[in-house]
Design a protein around this motif. Structure first.
Motif, PDB file in Angstrom:
ATOM      1  N   VAL A   1      32.113 -18.932   1.402  1.00  0.00           N
ATOM      2  CA  VAL A   1      30.855 -18.869   0.659  1.00  0.00           C
ATOM      3  C   VAL A   1      30.422 -20.268   0.240  1.00  0.00           C
ATOM      4  O   VAL A   1      31.236 -21.077  -0.223  1.00  0.00           O
ATOM      5  CB  VAL A   1      30.989 -17.965  -0.588  1.00  0.00           C
ATOM      6  CG1 VAL A   1      29.636 -17.823  -1.291  1.00  0.00           C
ATOM      7  CG2 VAL A   1      31.509 -16.581  -0.198  1.00  0.00           C
ATOM      8  N   PHE A   2      29.114 -20.527   0.405  1.00  0.00           N
ATOM      9  CA  PHE A   2      28.510 -21.822   0.080  1.00  0.00           C
ATOM     10  C   PHE A   2      27.249 -21.591  -0.754  1.00  0.00           C
ATOM     11  O   PHE A   2      26.743 -20.476  -0.852  1.00  0.00           O
ATOM     12  CB  PHE A   2      28.181 -22.589   1.356  1.00  0.00           C
ATOM     13  CG  PHE A   2      29.376 -22.884   2.216  1.00  0.00           C
ATOM     14  CD1 PHE A   2      30.095 -24.050   2.042  1.00  0.00           C
ATOM     15  CD2 PHE A   2      29.790 -21.983   3.187  1.00  0.00           C
ATOM     16  CE1 PHE A   2      31.205 -24.315   2.823  1.00  0.00           C
ATOM     17  CE2 PHE A   2      30.901 -22.238   3.973  1.00  0.00           C
ATOM     18  CZ  PHE A   2      31.617 -23.410   3.789  1.00  0.00           C
TER      19      PHE A   2
ATOM     20  N   ASN B   1      20.860 -18.715  -7.133  1.00  0.00           N
ATOM     21  CA  ASN B   1      20.601 -17.286  -7.309  1.00  0.00           C
ATOM     22  C   ASN B   1      21.125 -16.469  -6.132  1.00  0.00           C
ATOM     23  O   ASN B   1      21.599 -15.354  -6.307  1.00  0.00           O
ATOM     24  CB  ASN B   1      19.098 -17.032  -7.481  1.00  0.00           C
ATOM     25  CG  ASN B   1      18.551 -17.635  -8.755  1.00  0.00           C
ATOM     26  OD1 ASN B   1      19.183 -17.543  -9.800  1.00  0.00           O
ATOM     27  ND2 ASN B   1      17.389 -18.271  -8.666  1.00  0.00           N
ATOM     28  N   VAL B   2      20.993 -17.022  -4.941  1.00  0.00           N
ATOM     29  CA  VAL B   2      21.444 -16.362  -3.715  1.00  0.00           C
ATOM     30  C   VAL B   2      22.314 -17.343  -2.947  1.00  0.00           C
ATOM     31  O   VAL B   2      21.849 -18.423  -2.579  1.00  0.00           O
ATOM     32  CB  VAL B   2      20.250 -15.913  -2.847  1.00  0.00           C
ATOM     33  CG1 VAL B   2      20.752 -15.282  -1.560  1.00  0.00           C
ATOM     34  CG2 VAL B   2      19.365 -14.935  -3.613  1.00  0.00           C
ATOM     35  N   SER B   3      23.563 -16.991  -2.724  1.00  0.00           N
ATOM     36  CA  SER B   3      24.466 -17.873  -1.989  1.00  0.00           C
ATOM     37  C   SER B   3      24.418 -17.542  -0.495  1.00  0.00           C
ATOM     38  O   SER B   3      23.649 -16.688  -0.051  1.00  0.00           O
ATOM     39  CB  SER B   3      25.889 -17.734  -2.530  1.00  0.00           C
ATOM     40  OG  SER B   3      26.331 -16.392  -2.427  1.00  0.00           O
ATOM     41  N   CYS B   4      25.251 -18.232   0.276  1.00  0.00           N
ATOM     42  CA  CYS B   4      25.297 -18.015   1.722  1.00  0.00           C
ATOM     43  C   CYS B   4      26.749 -17.812   2.137  1.00  0.00           C
ATOM     44  O   CYS B   4      27.594 -18.674   1.876  1.00  0.00           O
ATOM     45  CB  CYS B   4      24.686 -19.197   2.469  1.00  0.00           C
ATOM     46  SG  CYS B   4      24.562 -18.943   4.257  1.00  0.00           S
TER      47      CYS B   4
ATOM     48  N   ASP C   1      21.937 -24.476   4.104  1.00  0.00           N
ATOM     49  CA  ASP C   1      22.101 -25.888   4.438  1.00  0.00           C
ATOM     50  C   ASP C   1      23.501 -26.381   4.095  1.00  0.00           C
ATOM     51  O   ASP C   1      24.096 -27.168   4.843  1.00  0.00           O
ATOM     52  CB  ASP C   1      21.057 -26.733   3.710  1.00  0.00           C
ATOM     53  CG  ASP C   1      19.656 -26.564   4.292  1.00  0.00           C
ATOM     54  OD1 ASP C   1      19.547 -26.075   5.429  1.00  0.00           O
ATOM     55  OD2 ASP C   1      18.683 -26.912   3.594  1.00  0.00           O
ATOM     56  N   ALA C   2      24.030 -25.927   2.949  1.00  0.00           N
ATOM     57  CA  ALA C   2      25.386 -26.327   2.563  1.00  0.00           C
ATOM     58  C   ALA C   2      26.413 -25.773   3.543  1.00  0.00           C
ATOM     59  O   ALA C   2      27.392 -26.457   3.895  1.00  0.00           O
ATOM     60  CB  ALA C   2      25.688 -25.846   1.147  1.00  0.00           C
ATOM     61  N   LEU C   3      26.203 -24.538   3.996  1.00  0.00           N
ATOM     62  CA  LEU C   3      27.098 -23.948   4.990  1.00  0.00           C
ATOM     63  C   LEU C   3      27.052 -24.761   6.285  1.00  0.00           C
ATOM     64  O   LEU C   3      28.096 -25.109   6.849  1.00  0.00           O
ATOM     65  CB  LEU C   3      26.701 -22.504   5.261  1.00  0.00           C
ATOM     66  CG  LEU C   3      27.558 -21.715   6.263  1.00  0.00           C
ATOM     67  CD1 LEU C   3      27.535 -20.223   5.936  1.00  0.00           C
ATOM     68  CD2 LEU C   3      27.110 -21.912   7.708  1.00  0.00           C
ATOM     69  N   SER C   4      25.843 -25.071   6.749  1.00  0.00           N
ATOM     70  CA  SER C   4      25.697 -25.817   7.995  1.00  0.00           C
ATOM     71  C   SER C   4      26.377 -27.182   7.906  1.00  0.00           C
ATOM     72  O   SER C   4      27.080 -27.608   8.835  1.00  0.00           O
ATOM     73  CB  SER C   4      24.211 -25.985   8.331  1.00  0.00           C
ATOM     74  OG  SER C   4      24.055 -26.683   9.544  1.00  0.00           O
TER      75      SER C   4
ATOM     76  N   GLU D   1      16.758 -16.240   6.588  1.00  0.00           N
ATOM     77  CA  GLU D   1      15.323 -16.235   6.862  1.00  0.00           C
ATOM     78  C   GLU D   1      14.954 -17.213   7.962  1.00  0.00           C
ATOM     79  O   GLU D   1      13.899 -17.092   8.586  1.00  0.00           O
ATOM     80  CB  GLU D   1      14.557 -16.533   5.574  1.00  0.00           C
ATOM     81  CG  GLU D   1      14.768 -15.447   4.519  1.00  0.00           C
ATOM     82  CD  GLU D   1      14.259 -15.840   3.153  1.00  0.00           C
ATOM     83  OE1 GLU D   1      13.787 -16.989   3.014  1.00  0.00           O
ATOM     84  OE2 GLU D   1      14.339 -15.008   2.233  1.00  0.00           O
ATOM     85  N   GLN D   2      15.803 -18.207   8.192  1.00  0.00           N
ATOM     86  CA  GLN D   2      15.625 -19.115   9.317  1.00  0.00           C
ATOM     87  C   GLN D   2      17.003 -19.529   9.811  1.00  0.00           C
ATOM     88  O   GLN D   2      17.977 -19.512   9.054  1.00  0.00           O
ATOM     89  CB  GLN D   2      14.815 -20.347   8.913  1.00  0.00           C
ATOM     90  CG  GLN D   2      15.436 -21.165   7.790  1.00  0.00           C
ATOM     91  CD  GLN D   2      14.513 -22.288   7.322  1.00  0.00           C
ATOM     92  OE1 GLN D   2      13.295 -22.164   7.355  1.00  0.00           O
ATOM     93  NE2 GLN D   2      15.118 -23.386   6.915  1.00  0.00           N
ATOM     94  N   SER D   3      17.085 -19.845  11.093  1.00  0.00           N
ATOM     95  CA  SER D   3      18.378 -20.158  11.677  1.00  0.00           C
ATOM     96  C   SER D   3      18.914 -21.484  11.143  1.00  0.00           C
ATOM     97  O   SER D   3      18.144 -22.360  10.745  1.00  0.00           O
ATOM     98  CB  SER D   3      18.271 -20.228  13.207  1.00  0.00           C
ATOM     99  OG  SER D   3      17.401 -21.271  13.590  1.00  0.00           O
ATOM    100  N   VAL D   4      20.223 -21.601  11.114  1.00  0.00           N
ATOM    101  CA  VAL D   4      20.860 -22.854  10.700  1.00  0.00           C
ATOM    102  C   VAL D   4      21.810 -23.294  11.805  1.00  0.00           C
ATOM    103  O   VAL D   4      22.254 -22.499  12.639  1.00  0.00           O
ATOM    104  CB  VAL D   4      21.633 -22.701   9.370  1.00  0.00           C
ATOM    105  CG1 VAL D   4      20.704 -22.318   8.245  1.00  0.00           C
ATOM    106  CG2 VAL D   4      22.769 -21.698   9.516  1.00  0.00           C
ATOM    107  N   ASP D   5      22.112 -24.568  11.809  1.00  0.00           N
ATOM    108  CA  ASP D   5      23.015 -25.121  12.806  1.00  0.00           C
ATOM    109  C   ASP D   5      24.451 -24.802  12.420  1.00  0.00           C
ATOM    110  O   ASP D   5      24.933 -25.226  11.367  1.00  0.00           O
ATOM    111  CB  ASP D   5      22.802 -26.639  12.898  1.00  0.00           C
ATOM    112  CG  ASP D   5      23.657 -27.259  13.994  1.00  0.00           C
ATOM    113  OD1 ASP D   5      24.022 -26.537  14.943  1.00  0.00           O
ATOM    114  OD2 ASP D   5      23.964 -28.462  13.891  1.00  0.00           O
TER     115      ASP D   5
END
Length: 235
Positions: free
Chosen positions: A188-189, A122-125, A193-196, A45-49
């Motif tokens: 998977v994170f 509930n939703v991972s990245c 934010d955790a992925l970034s 929904e929004q870009s991450v670094d």
């Protein structure tokens, strides 16, 4: 384990799947015979670094369906099947007119230190990666990659899952376009934010150092962070 990937792309990068269409797809995916798990991927929904933002926004939507064996996967891809309907949009406006591709691959899962998600997740990245290929020597490529890269991947902070997907031969009757990327990966994170945080850690330097040791290949690679929803059979 076998994974079927279906990717729905908008060359203009303008389309997105609305919640109502996503719920309809989840219901269809849950009805696929002998599927053991379905994963629905949507853009953040929004870009991450992350280090590969130049790769673009990624697909408008993607699916990963797991099957216990190839025969179950092939049976699910017959004419008139749920997957054949999805391949042409299933009558959903959010999927209509998108460029749809599919590929069946062998799933290679690698252990991580902390596989359990927090109770609030509930939703991972997922960080979806693919290498179109080809490599000059696929055996040399696979040997190096599988022996070296996963050992580094699993040291990313709070990574919940590491999977690498390699090519196999398969048959299907889906109306979508077959692709044969030489490899796909997924990390998977818990959240974007955790992925970034993970992919901007010191671990990425080790990943890049190993990348320089890869056997010769062409086609580059692509990296896309995607929100990930899980669908269980019968849902």
């Amino acid at each position: 384990m076998i994974s079927l990937f279906m990717t729905f792309s908008d060359p203009r990068g303008e389309r997105q799947v609305e919640p109502n269409d996503l719920a309809a797809v989840a219901a269809l995916v849950g009805s696929v015979p002998e599927m053991t798990e379905g994963l629905l991927f949507t853009p953040l929904e929004q870009s991450v670094d992350h280090p590969y933002r130049a790769d673009g926004l990624g697909p408008a939507f993607a699916l990963q369906l797991r099957f216990s064996n190839l025969f179950a996967c092939e049976a699910a891809m017959d004419r008139g099947s749920v997957l054949a309907r999805l391949a042409v949009g299933a009558g959903l406006s959010g999927l209509a007119g998108l460029d749809v591709t599919h590929q069946v691959m062998l799933t290679r899962a690698f252990p991580v230190e902390a596989a359990a998600y927090p109770a609030s997740t509930n939703v991972s990245c997922s960080y979806l990666v693919h290498y179109p290929g080809p490599a000059e020597d696929m055996n040399a490529w696979n040997l190096h990659y599988l022996e070296h890269h996963p050992a580094i991947m699993r040291t990313f902070p709070n990574v919940r899952q590491v999977e690498i997907y390699t090519r196999i031969d398969w048959v299907d009757r889906l109306p979508s376009r077959r692709v044969e990327h030489m490899q796909r990966n997924k990390l998977v994170f818990d959240s974007p934010d955790a992925l970034s945080l993970a992919v901007n850690s010191e671990v990425i330097k080790r990943m890049r150092a190993d990348f320089l040791q890869f056997p010769p290949f062409s086609g580059g690679n692509k990296h896309f962070p995607m929100l990930t929803r899980t669908v269980r059979p019968g849902v």
